[in-house]
Design a protein around this motif. Structure first.
Motif, PDB file in Angstrom:
ATOM      1  N   GLU A 152       2.645   5.175  -9.646  1.00 34.08           N
ATOM      2  CA  GLU A 152       2.893   5.426  -8.215  1.00 34.08           C
ATOM      3  C   GLU A 152       3.787   6.647  -7.993  1.00 34.08           C
ATOM      4  O   GLU A 152       3.418   7.545  -7.218  1.00 34.08           O
ATOM      5  CB  GLU A 152       3.497   4.176  -7.571  1.00 34.08           C
ATOM      6  N   ARG A 162       2.655  10.202  -6.370  1.00 35.51           N
ATOM      7  CA  ARG A 162       3.409  10.619  -5.187  1.00 35.51           C
ATOM      8  C   ARG A 162       3.987  12.015  -5.378  1.00 35.51           C
ATOM      9  O   ARG A 162       3.961  12.851  -4.471  1.00 35.51           O
ATOM     10  CB  ARG A 162       4.528   9.623  -4.907  1.00 35.51           C
ATOM     11  N   ALA A 215       3.938  13.559   4.159  1.00 37.18           N
ATOM     12  CA  ALA A 215       3.241  12.273   4.146  1.00 37.18           C
ATOM     13  C   ALA A 215       1.890  12.389   4.853  1.00 37.18           C
ATOM     14  O   ALA A 215       0.871  11.879   4.360  1.00 37.18           O
ATOM     15  CB  ALA A 215       4.103  11.209   4.821  1.00 37.18           C
ATOM     16  N   GLU A 216       1.867  13.061   5.985  1.00 40.74           N
ATOM     17  CA  GLU A 216       0.608  13.237   6.718  1.00 40.74           C
ATOM     18  C   GLU A 216      -0.399  14.025   5.885  1.00 40.74           C
ATOM     19  O   GLU A 216      -1.592  13.704   5.869  1.00 40.74           O
ATOM     20  CB  GLU A 216       0.883  13.943   8.041  1.00 40.74           C
ATOM     21  N   ASP A 221      -0.737   9.563   4.308  1.00 39.62           N
ATOM     22  CA  ASP A 221       0.101   8.386   4.534  1.00 39.62           C
ATOM     23  C   ASP A 221       0.408   8.235   6.019  1.00 39.62           C
ATOM     24  O   ASP A 221       0.515   9.219   6.757  1.00 39.62           O
ATOM     25  CB  ASP A 221       1.421   8.507   3.762  1.00 39.62           C
ATOM     26  N   THR A 230       3.234   6.733   7.126  1.00 37.61           N
ATOM     27  CA  THR A 230       4.683   6.855   7.297  1.00 37.61           C
ATOM     28  C   THR A 230       5.251   7.688   6.143  1.00 37.61           C
ATOM     29  O   THR A 230       4.596   7.843   5.105  1.00 37.61           O
ATOM     30  CB  THR A 230       5.374   5.477   7.297  1.00 37.61           C
ATOM     31  N   GLY A 283       6.855   6.464   1.514  1.00 40.79           N
ATOM     32  CA  GLY A 283       6.545   6.733   0.120  1.00 40.79           C
ATOM     33  C   GLY A 283       7.232   7.999  -0.387  1.00 40.79           C
ATOM     34  O   GLY A 283       7.760   8.028  -1.503  1.00 40.79           O
TER      35      GLY A 283
END
Length: 391
Positions: free
Chosen positions: A23, A27, A48-49, A53, A55, A58
């Motif tokens: 993970e 990420r 994130a966008e 994601d 939000t 992460g």
């Protein structure tokens, strides 16, 4: 230059072993991809966008909680830079840059002078080491400067995640730590250069001589120059330079072509603490145009290197210092070096390291078409027995 074989996926494969679980590894890959993407801003939300994601949780977890070896990623990025940019005549450049912040919670923040802003601001200061060769330049190391107002308050440090063993260190000491890491790792470099905040520290210069690496470092006008008959300020010594000592030369290519200045080089008397086979010089750089006061501005450098080092080489290294400014500008505008939204000590190092990884990828990609620094040649001869100007 080694054949350029690795793209971005190859770079991710190089650092994959520094992440203990899938993970955070995935990420981090998305984080670096976001830093390289043409986004208007590069903060937790936008990254994130870009990763798909809903939000920023992460991305925040990657910087603040996930288990991974941040110094190992730094080392891998440095090795990647050396593989593609390495050159025996490489120059290590140390300098600092400011990160403007609001409030008092961000680790290391206080009102302090920021060269980035050109004034005292509420900011953090990061000390960086860049590596520059004829093939390219990139940032290879970083240290966060913690003022005494922070290290004297251990509760405040613990709240910001600063380990108890981290004590106050001057910027010069932080620079030495990074230079030592680079040299111990075998980074091919023959020189170090820095501005007068570092060059003006005699302990810093002696440390470089102890490591037997050449240096061309800026010093203030008041820097003491020791000769056989006494000690004078650097500006006083340069005032006595004969007209024939000044030569108009380029110290490298700039955005608008060759960086031309008038230069004068003086051999300084041999001193016992320099060591056998070592020589010191005073280098002066004079502007071609007058400032608003009608004066020609002069910058001063103290240099140390093996006997026989040419004037051209000292001037080349003096010009190499601008490379770190280019690195800061590119890292901030292209890969979001200063756009982080973290307050903790580990978060600062994690974002900064991933931004450096992205920046190194850009530098290596650009190195497919390397630019060779311009070199100038001229002859020198001694005109004085103590401080000898080269004419």
């Amino acid at each position: 230059m080694a054949t350029f074989r690795q793209g971005l996926e190859g770079l991710f494969a190089r650092v994959a072993g520094r992440f203990h679980r899938a993970e955070p590894r995935l990420r981090a890959r998305a984080y670096v991809r976001g830093l390289l993407a043409p986004l208007a801003g590069k903060n937790g939300w936008t990254l994130a966008e870009a990763a798909g994601d809903l939000t920023p949780n992460g991305m925040q977890r990657l910087l603040n909680k996930a288990a991974w070896d941040v110094d190992g990623v730094r080392d891998d990025a440095r090795a990647y830079a050396v593989e593609h940019l390495g050159d025996a005549d490489g120059v290590l450049v140390v300098d600092e840059t400011g990160f403007l912040k609001k409030g008092v919670k961000s680790v290391g923040v206080q009102r302090q002078y920021s060269g980035t802003a050109g004034r005292v601001e509420n900011c953090q200061l990061g000390v960086f080491c860049a590596y520059t060769t004829v093939k390219g330049c990139t940032l290879i190391d970083r240290e966060l400067y913690l003022p005494k107002s922070w290290t004297a308050d251990r509760d405040r440090c613990r709240e910001a995640g600063v380990p108890d063993e981290v004590e106050f260190a001057t910027k010069q000491v932080l620079a030495q730590k990074m230079l030592a890491r680079a040299l111990d790792a075998g980074v091919p470099a023959r020189w170090v250069t820095a501005d007068e905040a570092y060059g003006g520290d005699s302990k810093f210069r002696r440390w470089l001589e102890g490591r037997r690496i050449g240096y061309v470092v800026a010093v203030p006008t008041s820097a003491p120059i020791v000769a056989v008959s006494g000690s004078w300020r650097a500006d006083q010594v340069v005032t006595d330079a004969p007209p024939e000592a000044w030569k108009r030369l380029s110290c490298g290519e700039g955005a608008k072509g060759p960086r031309l200045f008038d230069w004068a080089v003086a051999t300084l008397p041999t001193v016992s603490d320099a060591g056998a086979g070592w020589r010191r010089w005073l280098l002066a750089r004079r502007s071609l145009t007058r400032n608003t006061k009608g004066e020609l501005e002069i910058a001063y450098y103290l240099c140390g290197a093996p006997n026989g080092t040419s004037d051209e080489e000292l001037i080349r290294v003096a010009g190499a210092r601008w490379a770190v400014e280019d690195c800061f500008q590119t890292a901030k505008t292209e890969v979001g070096l200063d756009q982080y939204q973290v307050r903790r000590y580990d978060g600062w190092y994690r974002h900064t390291t991933l931004a450096m990884l992205a920046h190194t990828y850009l530098a290596v990609t650009a190195a497919v078409s390397p630019k060779v620094l311009a070199a100038a040649s001229f002859h020198s001869r001694s005109v004085k027995s103590s401080i000898s100007w080269h004419t």
